[in-house]
Motif scaffolding. Structure first.
Motif, short mmCIF file in Angstrom:
data_model
loop_
_atom_site.label_atom_id
_atom_site.label_comp_id
_atom_site.label_asym_id
_atom_site.label_seq_id
_atom_site.Cartn_x
_atom_site.Cartn_y
_atom_site.Cartn_z
N ASP A 42 -15.18 -11.78 -5.41
CA ASP A 42 -14.22 -11.86 -6.53
C ASP A 42 -13.10 -10.84 -6.46
O ASP A 42 -12.33 -10.70 -7.40
N ARG A 43 -12.99 -10.11 -5.39
CA ARG A 43 -11.91 -9.13 -5.23
C ARG A 43 -10.95 -9.62 -4.15
O ARG A 43 -11.38 -10.16 -3.13
N VAL A 44 -9.67 -9.39 -4.37
CA VAL A 44 -8.65 -9.81 -3.42
C VAL A 44 -8.23 -8.60 -2.59
O VAL A 44 -7.86 -7.56 -3.14
N SER A 68 -6.91 -3.16 1.65
CA SER A 68 -6.65 -2.57 0.34
C SER A 68 -6.95 -3.58 -0.75
O SER A 68 -6.46 -4.70 -0.70
N CYS A 69 -7.71 -3.16 -1.74
CA CYS A 69 -8.04 -4.04 -2.85
C CYS A 69 -6.83 -4.16 -3.77
O CYS A 69 -6.33 -3.15 -4.28
N ILE A 83 -5.15 -0.57 -9.66
CA ILE A 83 -4.23 0.53 -9.35
C ILE A 83 -4.09 0.72 -7.83
O ILE A 83 -3.08 1.23 -7.36
N THR A 84 -5.05 0.26 -7.06
CA THR A 84 -4.99 0.40 -5.61
C THR A 84 -3.83 -0.40 -5.00
O THR A 84 -3.46 -0.17 -3.86
N ALA A 85 -3.23 -1.30 -5.76
CA ALA A 85 -2.09 -2.08 -5.28
C ALA A 85 -0.76 -1.36 -5.50
O ALA A 85 0.27 -1.81 -5.02
N LEU A 86 -0.78 -0.24 -6.20
CA LEU A 86 0.46 0.45 -6.57
C LEU A 86 1.29 0.86 -5.35
O LEU A 86 2.51 0.70 -5.35
N ASP A 87 0.66 1.36 -4.32
CA ASP A 87 1.40 1.80 -3.13
C ASP A 87 2.15 0.66 -2.46
O ASP A 87 3.15 0.90 -1.77
N LEU A 179 -14.09 1.59 -8.43
CA LEU A 179 -13.00 1.19 -7.54
C LEU A 179 -13.53 1.04 -6.12
O LEU A 179 -14.26 1.88 -5.62
N THR A 180 -13.11 -0.05 -5.48
CA THR A 180 -13.50 -0.24 -4.07
C THR A 180 -12.27 -0.47 -3.24
O THR A 180 -11.27 -0.90 -3.68
#
Length: 180
Positions: A42-44, A68-69, A83-87, A179-180
């Motif tokens: 369920d994670r992209v 990166s998730c 938040i891991t998509a912020l970069d 967070l993963t």
């Protein structure tokens, strides 16, 4: 790890388009190679196709994460951005908000951005548009949704909310076990 279905891809791209607008193709067709999105538990995940080929040799049960998730799909099949998509979103963001140094800490604790803490805002930002929140030193702090348009921000009182908080880099500390 599998490719996204058409419905999942549409939900992901609609969410990403709120933040990056027409810059969305730049995420997939990058100068350093082709990148793709894959779904696992369920994670992209966002990863290069070169790494994807190497990961094909790892059993699905043994794979914890890859790349990166970017976010996850909820049980109601809505996509929630992490938040891991912020970069990856920050360089391509169409609408940006800069917060004053005094309001940075408040935002990093998970609070909304008030008019009194607003430093600058991109012109022509519409209400409920996805925005990336920066410090005055151009460091990306997180992202949210504009509660008011740029025109309305000029007229509201100082204690009015101008950006609804969605995610910030303080989550790395507050939610480090999930967070993963």
């Amino acid at each position: 790890m599998r490719p996204l279905t058409e419905e999942e891809t549409r939900a992901l791209f609609e969410k990403l388009a709120k933040y990056v607008g027409e810059n969305l193709p730049l995420l997939v067709d990058r100068p350093d190679g082709a990148y793709c999105f894959r779904l696992h538990k369920d994670r992209v995940y966002y990863l290069s196709e070169r790494i994807l080929k190497l990961a094909a040799h790892v059993p699905r049960e043994s794979l914890a994460s890859l790349g990166s998730c970017f976010g996850k799909f909820t049980k109601t099949h809505k996509f929630r951005l992490h938040i891991t998509a912020l970069d990856y979103l920050a360089p391509y963001a169409k609408y940006k908000v800069w917060v004053k140094p005094g309001a940075e800490q408040s935002f990093l604790y998970g609070n909304h951005v008030l008019k009194s803490g607003l430093g600058r805002i991109t012109e022509s930002t519409a209400q409920y548009q996805g925005v990336v929140v920066y410090s005055m030193a151009d460091v990306p702090l997180g992202f949210g949704v504009a509660a008011r348009s740029t025109q309305e921000c000029r007229k509201v009182d100082p204690m009015a909310i101008v950006v609804f908080h969605q995610a910030d880099i303080g989550e790395y500390i507050r939610h480090e076990e999930t967070l993963t």
